[in-house]
Enzyme design. Structure first.
Site, PDB file in Angstrom:
ATOM      1  N   THR A  47       0.825  -1.226   0.000  1.00 44.37           N
ATOM      2  CA  THR A  47       0.000   0.000   0.000  1.00 44.37           C
ATOM      3  C   THR A  47       0.852   1.266   0.000  1.00 44.37           C
ATOM      4  O   THR A  47       0.465   2.287  -0.569  1.00 44.37           O
ATOM      5  CB  THR A  47      -0.925  -0.018   1.241  1.00 44.37           C
ATOM      6  OG1 THR A  47      -1.707  -1.214   1.184  1.00 44.37           O
ATOM      7  CG2 THR A  47      -1.845   1.169   1.271  1.00 44.37           C
ATOM      8  N   SER A  53      -2.323   8.561  -1.797  1.00 43.81           N
ATOM      9  CA  SER A  53      -2.393   9.980  -2.193  1.00 43.81           C
ATOM     10  C   SER A  53      -1.144  10.764  -1.815  1.00 43.81           C
ATOM     11  O   SER A  53      -0.979  11.910  -2.245  1.00 43.81           O
ATOM     12  CB  SER A  53      -3.598  10.666  -1.549  1.00 43.81           C
ATOM     13  OG  SER A  53      -4.774   9.954  -1.785  1.00 43.81           O
ATOM     14  N   ALA A  54      -0.309  10.202  -0.935  1.00 44.14           N
ATOM     15  CA  ALA A  54       0.964  10.826  -0.553  1.00 44.14           C
ATOM     16  C   ALA A  54       0.788  12.130   0.227  1.00 44.14           C
ATOM     17  O   ALA A  54       1.615  13.031   0.122  1.00 44.14           O
ATOM     18  CB  ALA A  54       1.826  11.045  -1.799  1.00 44.14           C
ATOM     19  N   ILE A  55      -0.284  12.211   0.984  1.00 45.77           N
ATOM     20  CA  ILE A  55      -0.559  13.428   1.752  1.00 45.77           C
ATOM     21  C   ILE A  55      -0.205  13.202   3.223  1.00 45.77           C
ATOM     22  O   ILE A  55      -0.549  12.160   3.791  1.00 45.77           O
ATOM     23  CB  ILE A  55      -2.077  13.787   1.684  1.00 45.77           C
ATOM     24  CG1 ILE A  55      -2.600  13.787   0.237  1.00 45.77           C
ATOM     25  CG2 ILE A  55      -2.357  15.104   2.404  1.00 45.77           C
ATOM     26  CD1 ILE A  55      -2.001  14.790  -0.681  1.00 45.77           C
ATOM     27  N   HIS A  59      -1.563  14.316   6.248  1.00 47.08           N
ATOM     28  CA  HIS A  59      -2.784  15.012   6.656  1.00 47.08           C
ATOM     29  C   HIS A  59      -2.551  15.851   7.909  1.00 47.08           C
ATOM     30  O   HIS A  59      -1.794  15.445   8.804  1.00 47.08           O
ATOM     31  CB  HIS A  59      -3.896  14.005   6.930  1.00 47.08           C
ATOM     32  CG  HIS A  59      -4.352  13.289   5.693  1.00 47.08           C
ATOM     33  ND1 HIS A  59      -5.147  13.898   4.749  1.00 47.08           N
ATOM     34  CD2 HIS A  59      -4.102  12.042   5.233  1.00 47.08           C
ATOM     35  CE1 HIS A  59      -5.380  13.038   3.766  1.00 47.08           C
ATOM     36  NE2 HIS A  59      -4.751  11.910   4.030  1.00 47.08           N
ATOM     37  N   ILE A  87      -3.969  -0.317   9.097  1.00 50.71           N
ATOM     38  CA  ILE A  87      -3.375   1.024   8.990  1.00 50.71           C
ATOM     39  C   ILE A  87      -3.750   1.606   7.626  1.00 50.71           C
ATOM     40  O   ILE A  87      -2.961   1.650   6.688  1.00 50.71           O
ATOM     41  CB  ILE A  87      -1.846   0.977   9.226  1.00 50.71           C
ATOM     42  CG1 ILE A  87      -1.521   0.207  10.523  1.00 50.71           C
ATOM     43  CG2 ILE A  87      -1.279   2.386   9.291  1.00 50.71           C
ATOM     44  CD1 ILE A  87      -2.110   0.808  11.802  1.00 50.71           C
ATOM     45  N   CYS A 144      12.742  12.415 -19.769  1.00 53.95           N
ATOM     46  CA  CYS A 144      11.614  13.174 -19.206  1.00 53.95           C
ATOM     47  C   CYS A 144      11.997  13.809 -17.877  1.00 53.95           C
ATOM     48  O   CYS A 144      11.680  14.962 -17.602  1.00 53.95           O
ATOM     49  CB  CYS A 144      10.408  12.269 -18.969  1.00 53.95           C
ATOM     50  SG  CYS A 144       9.808  11.422 -20.421  1.00 53.95           S
ATOM     51  N   CYS A 199       6.869   9.946 -20.880  1.00 46.71           N
ATOM     52  CA  CYS A 199       6.910   8.754 -21.751  1.00 46.71           C
ATOM     53  C   CYS A 199       6.733   7.466 -20.953  1.00 46.71           C
ATOM     54  O   CYS A 199       6.685   6.385 -21.530  1.00 46.71           O
ATOM     55  CB  CYS A 199       8.176   8.721 -22.594  1.00 46.71           C
ATOM     56  SG  CYS A 199       9.566   7.826 -21.873  1.00 46.71           S
TER      57      CYS A 199
HETATM   58  C1  LIG Z   1      -5.949   4.832  -1.971  1.00 42.20           C
HETATM   59  C2  LIG Z   1      -5.171   5.151  -0.744  1.00 42.20           C
HETATM   60  C3  LIG Z   1      -4.902   6.473  -0.380  1.00 42.20           C
HETATM   61  C4  LIG Z   1      -4.209   6.764   0.773  1.00 42.20           C
HETATM   62  N1  LIG Z   1      -3.840   8.046   1.026  1.00 42.20           N
HETATM   63  C5  LIG Z   1      -3.136   8.331   2.144  1.00 42.20           C
HETATM   64  C6  LIG Z   1      -2.696   9.649   2.393  1.00 42.20           C
HETATM   65  O1  LIG Z   1      -2.819  10.532   1.568  1.00 42.20           O
HETATM   66  N2  LIG Z   1      -2.111   9.911   3.578  1.00 42.20           N
HETATM   67  C7  LIG Z   1      -1.936   8.956   4.522  1.00 42.20           C
HETATM   68  O2  LIG Z   1      -1.481   9.288   5.614  1.00 42.20           O
HETATM   69  N3  LIG Z   1      -2.251   7.675   4.276  1.00 42.20           N
HETATM   70  C8  LIG Z   1      -2.825   7.344   3.107  1.00 42.20           C
HETATM   71  N4  LIG Z   1      -3.151   6.057   2.825  1.00 42.20           N
HETATM   72  C9  LIG Z   1      -2.789   5.022   3.784  1.00 42.20           C
HETATM   73  C10 LIG Z   1      -1.318   4.632   3.699  1.00 42.20           C
HETATM   74  O3  LIG Z   1      -0.958   4.402   2.370  1.00 42.20           O
HETATM   75  C11 LIG Z   1      -1.128   3.378   4.535  1.00 42.20           C
HETATM   76  O4  LIG Z   1      -1.558   3.652   5.846  1.00 42.20           O
HETATM   77  C12 LIG Z   1       0.309   2.906   4.616  1.00 42.20           C
HETATM   78  O5  LIG Z   1       0.915   2.856   3.357  1.00 42.20           O
HETATM   79  C13 LIG Z   1       0.301   1.539   5.248  1.00 42.20           C
HETATM   80  O6  LIG Z   1       1.609   1.056   5.329  1.00 42.20           O
HETATM   81  P1  LIG Z   1       1.882  -0.404   5.842  1.00 42.20           P
HETATM   82  O7  LIG Z   1       3.330  -0.501   6.068  1.00 42.20           O
HETATM   83  O8  LIG Z   1       0.964  -0.726   6.986  1.00 42.20           O
HETATM   84  O9  LIG Z   1       1.364  -1.352   4.677  1.00 42.20           O
HETATM   85  P2  LIG Z   1       2.097  -1.842   3.341  1.00 42.20           P
HETATM   86  O10 LIG Z   1       2.789  -0.747   2.656  1.00 42.20           O
HETATM   87  O11 LIG Z   1       1.077  -2.596   2.561  1.00 42.20           O
HETATM   88  O12 LIG Z   1       3.199  -2.827   3.898  1.00 42.20           O
HETATM   89  C14 LIG Z   1       2.896  -4.133   4.353  1.00 42.20           C
HETATM   90  C15 LIG Z   1       4.007  -5.043   3.869  1.00 42.20           C
HETATM   91  O13 LIG Z   1       3.828  -6.339   4.428  1.00 42.20           O
HETATM   92  C16 LIG Z   1       4.259  -7.273   3.481  1.00 42.20           C
HETATM   93  N5  LIG Z   1       3.689  -8.588   3.815  1.00 42.20           N
HETATM   94  C17 LIG Z   1       2.395  -8.966   3.744  1.00 42.20           C
HETATM   95  N6  LIG Z   1       2.265 -10.247   4.105  1.00 42.20           N
HETATM   96  C18 LIG Z   1       3.510 -10.694   4.418  1.00 42.20           C
HETATM   97  C19 LIG Z   1       4.026 -11.937   4.848  1.00 42.20           C
HETATM   98  N7  LIG Z   1       3.245 -13.006   5.019  1.00 42.20           N
HETATM   99  N8  LIG Z   1       5.365 -12.054   5.069  1.00 42.20           N
HETATM  100  C20 LIG Z   1       6.188 -10.970   4.883  1.00 42.20           C
HETATM  101  N9  LIG Z   1       5.733  -9.786   4.457  1.00 42.20           N
HETATM  102  C21 LIG Z   1       4.421  -9.633   4.241  1.00 42.20           C
HETATM  103  C22 LIG Z   1       3.728  -6.699   2.166  1.00 42.20           C
HETATM  104  O14 LIG Z   1       4.383  -7.240   1.033  1.00 42.20           O
HETATM  105  C23 LIG Z   1       3.981  -5.223   2.357  1.00 42.20           C
HETATM  106  O15 LIG Z   1       5.201  -4.791   1.817  1.00 42.20           O
HETATM  107  C24 LIG Z   1      -3.803   5.716   1.637  1.00 42.20           C
HETATM  108  C25 LIG Z   1      -4.030   4.384   1.263  1.00 42.20           C
HETATM  109  C26 LIG Z   1      -4.670   4.115   0.054  1.00 42.20           C
HETATM  110  C27 LIG Z   1      -4.797   2.702  -0.392  1.00 42.20           C
END
Ligand SMILES: Cc1cc2nc3c(=O)[nH]c(=O)nc-3n(C[C@H](O)[C@H](O)[C@H](O)COP(=O)(O)OP(=O)(O)OC[C@H]3O[C@@H](n4cnc5c(N)ncnc54)[C@H](O)[C@@H]3O)c2cc1C
Length: 495
Positions: free
Chosen positions: A40, A45-47, A49, A335, A402, A437
């Protein structure tokens, strides 16, 4: 044996690993994919907040309001681009204005500084391209924009520099409780550890269920986006939201930290945690919704579309706690947004939790919070460029036209700690392929450099995930040393 095993190398796992590396601990960061930030964290959105949106008293509100002010220092230490440009939530009618007042009140309760309600005229003065029917807005000056995957990569790099071990291509498929803590089984390793931090994003429920009863579920909620060319990057000066709905913060229009314009997302509940495709009907919805904010958005300048999957928890709020059934096993689950904004505060809290369980951690005197600065050739002065090229002629060879990215920057991205090994890994770190591109010109060159630097055959270079091969066979046999030039390329599906 490790003290702490962190599962998942998204922004949450990398942040926690880096925070833990301040202490005298043996830490391992385990990731199923072949690079950090491929979940994820790569598509959102990369904001950063401001923090007025979440219901006061929730984990989302607490960690967002605490996390937002932490970004300036962290981004300075890690050399990650971050701009505090402010945001507007615009209202089109009285009902929306009531929501704006509610957001303002929530913001006050969440302790968000300097928020104010402004009228339509003030909005148009700040943002001349917005529609005339906007009657007012909530202005939050502390909102920021960032490169989320660049942040996670920088955190991972800094964590490794401070002693964290990282295991890529290591999917956790089972965990046993032991006398000392946990035994983790990946496809390739058996890992013994005292504590586990579960940051597996969309799969955090699956990881919890390996050691405890299933007390939460994670559902994917897809969001789709348009990215517009840099020539549209100044269309707005701030992040422009519409009023939030039950499904999320709604469709935004915002500059990106790299100078493009981002528009999206929608919100669509799915059952499949891998559905990252974009669809014509949902993109049309995003487009029509965004045109309410400004009818002049130059959609002709779209250069790509992409989708991300929110990790929507059945509890409705971030789950950041020790499992009741598994001592020293911390769930950091569900999260969703604003998880990126909350990430530094979540990481700090998880380290406190673990430290309390352990009876304290001993600080490392030689922890180094500073990451070696990235070389951004395009941003250097003419003299600096000349000096760099004199030292290393690879900086004189432009690979991505680019974005003006040189071979020297690409080689640096490969040779750094937690360096790139894939075409998208290079794209995430130094941006060739993100321009107009979309890699049409530079991808083959990037593949050649990767193959050379990694000592691999070019046919082994993948786009992104482990099996995403680009070259799949020879058009002609027996071409000797030039065979690679004749390899057949699959279509590159950009997202
Ligand atoms: C459409 C959208 C818009 C968003 N906009 C915002 C925003 O503007 N601002 C903001 O604050 N937040 C935003 N978010 C939320 C934010 O992107 C997430 O909260 C954040 O990226 C979550 O990070 P994470 O490390 O929990 O998850 P992830 O980045 O998904 O990391 C989890 C990792 O666990 C690994 N994994 C899974 N299962 C296993 C396993 N069995 N063994 C080993 N590894 C495993 C995966 O491969 C992955 O790399 C948005 C999310 C979305 C989808």
């Amino acid at each position: 044996m490790y003290d702490v095993a962190v599962i998942g190398a998204g922004v949450i796992g990398t942040f926690i690993a880096r925070e833990l590396s301040r202490y005298k601990l043996n830490i391992v960061l385990i990731e199923k994919d072949n690079d950090v930030a491929n979940g994820t964290t790569k598509a959102n959105s990369a904001i950063i907040h401001a923090g007025y949106d979440a219901e006061p008293g929730t984990n989302m509100a607490k960690f967002n309001s605490k996390g937002n002010p932490m970004f300036d220092k962290i981004c300075e230490e890690l050399d990650v681009e971050f701009k505090r440009i402010g945001s507007l939530v615009v209202a089109f009618n009285d009902e929306n204005m009531n929501m704006i007042k509610e957001l303002y009140d929530r913001g006050l309760k969440n302790g968000i500084p300097n928020i104010e309600i402004i009228n339509g005229e003030q909005v148009r003065k700040m943002e001349p391209n917005l529609n005339n029917d906007i009657v007012g807005a909530l202005y939050a000056p502390t909102c920021g924009i960032i490169g989320p995957w660049e942040l996670a990569i920088a955190l991972a790099e800094n964590a490794v520099e401070n002693g964290v071990e990282i295991l890529l291509n290591s999917e956790v498929h089972n965990i046993n409780k032991t006398d000392y803590g946990y035994r983790i089984f990946t496809k390739r390793e058996v890992i013994d550890t005292k504590y586990v931090v579960n940051c597996a994003g969309l799969y955090a429920d699956k990881i919890n269920n390996m050691v405890a009863s299933p007390y939460f579920k994670i559902k994917p909620r897809r969001g789709q986006y348009f990215i517009l060319d840099k020539s549209a990057g100044n269309f707005v000066n701030r992040v422009i939201f519409q009023c939030p709905t039950k499904l999320g913060k709604g469709v935004l229009v915002a500059p990106t930290v790299h100078g493009n314009l981002i528009i999206g997302p929608d919100a669509e509940d799915l059952n499949d945690k891998e559905r990252l495709d974009t669809t014509a009907d949902r993109l049309q919805y995003v487009r029509e919704t965004a045109l309410k904010t400004s009818k002049n958005i130059p959609f002709k300048k779209v250069i790509t579309t992409f989708a991300g999957l929110r990790a929507e928890p059945s509890t409705g709020d971030f789950i950041v706690e020790e499992s009741k059934e598994a001592r020293g096993f911390i769930n950091v689950a569900g999260i969703k947004s604003p998880g990126l904004s909350a990430s530094p505060a979540i990481a700090e809290y998880v380290v406190e939790l673990l430290s309390d369980i352990n009876g304290g951690f001993e600080a490392k005197e030689d922890f180094n919070p500073i990451r070696r600065r990235m070389i951004r050739f395009e941003k250097l002065s003419a003299d600096e460029k000349a000096e760099l090229i004199r030292k290393d002629p690879k900086f004189g060879r432009i690979i991505c036209r680019c974005e003006n990215i040189t071979e020297g920057e690409i080689v640096d991205a490969i040779r750094r700690k937690v360096g790139a090994t894939t075409v998208d890994g290079i794209k995430k770190r130094v941006r060739p392929g993100t321009g107009r591109c979309q890699g049409g010109f530079c991808s083959p060159r990037v593949m050649e450099i990767l193959a050379r630097e990694l000592g691999k055959d070019i046919s082994e270079i993948v786009k992104d995930s482990p099996n995403s091969y680009i070259l799949v066979g020879n058009t002609n046999k027996g071409l000797g040393e030039h065979a690679a030039d004749e390899l057949v390329a699959t279509s590159i599906d950009e997202n």
